[in-house]
Motif scaffolding. Sequence first.
Motif, PDB file in Angstrom:
ATOM      1  N   GLY A 106       0.840  -1.176  -0.040  1.00 39.19           N
ATOM      2  CA  GLY A 106      -0.115  -0.220  -0.064  1.00 39.19           C
ATOM      3  C   GLY A 106       0.790   1.130   0.076  1.00 39.19           C
ATOM      4  O   GLY A 106       0.748   2.191  -0.628  1.00 39.19           O
ATOM      5  N   ALA A 109       2.302   1.853  -3.640  1.00 38.26           N
ATOM      6  CA  ALA A 109       1.490   2.118  -4.390  1.00 38.26           C
ATOM      7  C   ALA A 109       0.959   3.689  -4.273  1.00 38.26           C
ATOM      8  O   ALA A 109       0.952   4.462  -5.046  1.00 38.26           O
ATOM      9  CB  ALA A 109       0.276   1.229  -4.571  1.00 38.26           C
ATOM     10  N   PHE A 110       0.467   3.961  -3.006  1.00 37.88           N
ATOM     11  CA  PHE A 110       0.023   5.271  -2.723  1.00 37.88           C
ATOM     12  C   PHE A 110       0.710   5.997  -1.413  1.00 37.88           C
ATOM     13  O   PHE A 110      -0.128   6.903  -0.931  1.00 37.88           O
ATOM     14  CB  PHE A 110      -1.513   5.152  -2.680  1.00 37.88           C
ATOM     15  N   GLY A 111       1.753   5.608  -1.285  1.00 36.74           N
ATOM     16  CA  GLY A 111       2.431   6.312  -0.161  1.00 36.74           C
ATOM     17  C   GLY A 111       1.894   6.146   1.407  1.00 36.74           C
ATOM     18  O   GLY A 111       1.601   4.802   1.673  1.00 36.74           O
ATOM     19  N   LYS A 113      -0.867   7.243   2.936  1.00 35.47           N
ATOM     20  CA  LYS A 113      -2.097   7.048   2.722  1.00 35.47           C
ATOM     21  C   LYS A 113      -2.610   5.630   2.730  1.00 35.47           C
ATOM     22  O   LYS A 113      -3.388   5.056   3.016  1.00 35.47           O
ATOM     23  CB  LYS A 113      -2.860   8.020   1.961  1.00 35.47           C
ATOM     24  N   GLY A 114      -1.777   5.234   1.575  1.00 34.82           N
ATOM     25  CA  GLY A 114      -1.801   3.643   1.080  1.00 34.82           C
ATOM     26  C   GLY A 114      -1.658   2.881   2.182  1.00 34.82           C
ATOM     27  O   GLY A 114      -2.383   1.801   2.290  1.00 34.82           O
ATOM     28  N   TYR A 374      -3.779  -2.028  -6.726  1.00 35.97           N
ATOM     29  CA  TYR A 374      -2.278  -2.057  -6.523  1.00 35.97           C
ATOM     30  C   TYR A 374      -1.796  -2.617  -7.843  1.00 35.97           C
ATOM     31  O   TYR A 374      -0.666  -1.968  -8.150  1.00 35.97           O
ATOM     32  CB  TYR A 374      -1.914  -2.883  -5.526  1.00 35.97           C
ATOM     33  N   LYS A 377      -1.803   0.086 -10.454  1.00 34.70           N
ATOM     34  CA  LYS A 377      -0.675   1.003  -9.930  1.00 34.70           C
ATOM     35  C   LYS A 377       0.993   0.707 -10.237  1.00 34.70           C
ATOM     36  O   LYS A 377       1.677   1.458 -10.641  1.00 34.70           O
ATOM     37  CB  LYS A 377      -1.047   1.556  -8.680  1.00 34.70           C
TER      38      LYS A 377
END
Length: 415
Positions: A106, A109-111, A113-114, A374, A377
């Motif tokens: 996570g 994929a989204f830093g 926040k992920g 994911y 991404k």
Amino acid sequence: MARTSEVDQDEEQARSTLLESNSSNNGATSMQTLMNIIVSIVGTGVLGLPYAFRTAGWLAGSLGVITAALLSYYCMLLLVQCKRRAIVVLEGGGEENRIETYGDLGARAFGAKGRFLTELMIVISQLGGTIVFLLFIGENLSSVFSGRHRISPSVFILILLPLQIALSFITSLKVLAPFSALADACNVLAMAFVIKEDVKQLQSFGGSRIAFNGVWSLPFACGVAVYCFDGFALTLSLEKSMARPKKFPWVLLQAFIGVCIVYTCFGVLGYLAFGDNTMDIITLNLPNSLSSIIVKLGVSMALALTFPMSMHPIKEIMEAKLKSRKSITLRAARVIMVVAVAVLATAAPDFSVLISFIGSTLCALLSFILPALYHLKLVNNLSVWERVLDYIIFVIGIVFAACGTCAAITGHFKN
């Protein structure tokens, strides 16, 4: 190199105990990994499958289990593929920042926040699983000790609360691991005993059995099936533990084929044997014989002793956040957490309703939506068909979660 956070280290240590017990210094063999996969998937949820088949129909329930197995298997492979592709080689050195946990995926994929979203969903899902444990224990003990006047399962949950609080102070996973093995053995024993009773009941088979019970029954049954295949939090750890990780997809496929066959047969036999009288926990259909009482008590006590193991990942994250493992505050937090889970269990809906709701929401997010997202991404050079399939799985996860939640809230799953 980006450092793995303390939370992830603690979570990985908690989740890897089972793996370490069956692994050599060179990694786990294919057979050891196969057993670990089965243990990570099979749990108390299987005892709710016959009721799910009663709700949806034996044919619809069978198709639901098979579909859940296929999608879960494919999405676990997506996580492994993401892990293998999302390796960052730092400039100026040969060191690699590898993906080792679902939270790492996570974050990649989204830093931050992920990572937060992934770990939050895992914690909430684990919390729901602990409530399922307590509901199962309460229902079974209530059926054994109630006699003429039914005693509420909530009473037994509260009676066991001091034991759960005392066990919460055990921090060594080595001490707790044997209880987990005992619970698995009791689950197998319970399934074998139920199948034996199913066969006896089939000899006096009577009444009709529904193959398909309407569209609105499907989200409920599929939610139970998805819950029964939930093991995504351990997927990357299991793959990592192997001596030859390239064999993981084949080993995972063998496990899913075996578990899918067992689940389908168990659900069909249970529903065919008891029909409309099938209870939400199939052990409640067992006769009041000495052997069935022993099975119920054995499974209940094994799960009671395993409860701290199921709470351990949550405790690890909480302790990492507090950063004061030996303080009075930490001990108090453990007690409050166990009490809160017990209180939630007394207010929770029926066993089958809860596992269907968890399967339709949290498990759908962890099992289908996030892996597809994911994969889109993190993996470059996807073919058109791979992208289309990812989008289809993502949409299926969203629709399934919405329909399952709606069915649980409105009560359309009730016969």
